[in-house]
Design a protein around this motif. Structure first.
Motif, PDB file in Angstrom:
ATOM      1  N   ASN A   8      31.317  56.147  16.410  1.00 37.81           N
ATOM      2  CA  ASN A   8      32.090  57.138  17.159  1.00 37.81           C
ATOM      3  C   ASN A   8      33.421  57.466  16.497  1.00 37.81           C
ATOM      4  OD1 ASN A   8      30.102  57.473  19.107  1.00 37.81           O
ATOM      5  ND2 ASN A   8      30.873  55.776  20.331  1.00 37.81           N
ATOM      6  N   LYS A   9      33.669  56.872  15.318  1.00 34.86           N
ATOM      7  CA  LYS A   9      34.983  57.053  14.694  1.00 34.86           C
ATOM      8  C   LYS A   9      34.936  57.278  13.185  1.00 34.86           C
ATOM      9  CE  LYS A   9      37.218  54.228  18.173  1.00 34.86           C
ATOM     10  NZ  LYS A   9      38.078  53.122  18.488  1.00 34.86           N
ATOM     11  N   ASN A  10      33.799  57.709  12.623  1.00 33.38           N
ATOM     12  CA  ASN A  10      33.743  57.789  11.162  1.00 33.38           C
ATOM     13  C   ASN A  10      33.288  59.137  10.611  1.00 33.38           C
ATOM     14  OD1 ASN A  10      31.007  57.529  11.835  1.00 33.38           O
ATOM     15  ND2 ASN A  10      30.556  56.314  10.009  1.00 33.38           N
ATOM     16  N   ILE A  11      33.491  60.210  11.348  1.00 38.27           N
ATOM     17  CA  ILE A  11      33.024  61.516  10.874  1.00 38.27           C
ATOM     18  C   ILE A  11      33.671  61.897   9.538  1.00 38.27           C
ATOM     19  CG2 ILE A  11      34.690  62.851  12.254  1.00 38.27           C
ATOM     20  CD1 ILE A  11      31.038  63.870  11.426  1.00 38.27           C
ATOM     21  N   GLY A  12      34.938  61.589   9.351  1.00 36.40           N
ATOM     22  CA  GLY A  12      35.610  61.907   8.085  1.00 36.40           C
ATOM     23  C   GLY A  12      34.953  61.222   6.900  1.00 36.40           C
ATOM     24  N   ALA A  13      34.656  59.945   7.057  1.00 33.75           N
ATOM     25  CA  ALA A  13      34.000  59.196   5.980  1.00 33.75           C
ATOM     26  C   ALA A  13      32.589  59.726   5.723  1.00 33.75           C
ATOM     27  CB  ALA A  13      33.956  57.711   6.327  1.00 33.75           C
ATOM     28  N   MET A  14      31.891  60.098   6.787  1.00 31.02           N
ATOM     29  CA  MET A  14      30.537  60.651   6.626  1.00 31.02           C
ATOM     30  C   MET A  14      30.581  61.956   5.830  1.00 31.02           C
ATOM     31  SD  MET A  14      28.960  59.982  10.434  1.00 31.02           S
ATOM     32  CE  MET A  14      27.377  60.779  10.100  1.00 31.02           C
ATOM     33  N   LEU A  15      31.516  62.824   6.170  1.00 31.83           N
ATOM     34  CA  LEU A  15      31.641  64.102   5.473  1.00 31.83           C
ATOM     35  C   LEU A  15      32.026  63.898   4.008  1.00 31.83           C
ATOM     36  CD1 LEU A  15      33.384  66.137   8.292  1.00 31.83           C
ATOM     37  CD2 LEU A  15      31.064  66.522   7.403  1.00 31.83           C
ATOM     38  N   GLN A  16      32.887  62.928   3.755  1.00 26.81           N
ATOM     39  CA  GLN A  16      33.298  62.637   2.387  1.00 26.81           C
ATOM     40  C   GLN A  16      32.105  62.140   1.563  1.00 26.81           C
ATOM     41  OE1 GLN A  16      36.246  59.502   2.022  1.00 26.81           O
ATOM     42  NE2 GLN A  16      37.007  60.378   0.115  1.00 26.81           N
TER      43      GLN A  16
END
Length: 168
Positions: free
Chosen positions: A146-154
């Motif tokens: 629930n808190k890692n969308i930035g890392a996923m996109l990167q």
């Protein structure tokens, strides 16, 4: 470029796919939204799913014909469906697969919440999980919390730029 984002209901694939499409200025084709447009009452039968996937493929072809990048967003839980898209989108820009996964506890919590675009609940999740056919081709696997969308996109951006054909 066509990016197929796939995974079980509640995995976070649509949340991720919409943000990836925005970031890339790509066309986002979501199976849940399309299903709602196509069918007043939704039954999720194999026939209905086939119509939805067929329309997704037609829209993807239209977009790639206009030199647009496309992010497709659906469970794509069967190899037959994935192969249909690979065969149907014969373009030089390539097709990339990104699988979004999440632990079952997270999925259960997500599926308890009201979601405006999806009617899938935990029973639907269990049914699709039982029918799941793993993709045995190179692709990126991203774990959604629930808190890692930035890392996923990167990670996705790096994968799409530096695809070396190896599983991530």
């Amino acid at each position: 470029m066509v990016i197929i984002v796939f995974g079980l209901p509640g995995s976070g694939k649509s949340y991720f796919a919409s943000r990836l499409a925005d970031m890339m200025h790509a066309v986002h084709i979501n199976s849940d939204l399309l299903r709602k447009e196509m069918f007043r009452e939704r039954s999720y039968t194999d026939t209905e799913k086939a119509f939805v996937y067929s329309e997704m493929l037609q829209q993807a072809k239209a977009a790639t014909g206009q030199n647009r990048n496309v992010v497709l967003d659906a469970t794509f839980h069967r190899n037959e469906t994935r192969e249909l898209f690979v065969a149907g989108i014969k373009d030089e820009t390539g097709i990339f697969f990104i699988e979004v996964v999440a632990d079952e506890r997270t999925i259960m919590q997500r599926l308890k919440k009201e979601r405006p675009d999806s009617e899938a609940n935990f029973e639907v999740y269990k049914s699709i999980r039982q029918q799941w056919e793993p993709l045995n081709a190179p692709h990126l696997i991203l774990e959604s919390t629930n808190k890692n969308i930035g890392a996923m996109l990167q990670k996705a951006t790096q994968y799409l730029k530096n695809d070396d054909g190896a599983d991530q």
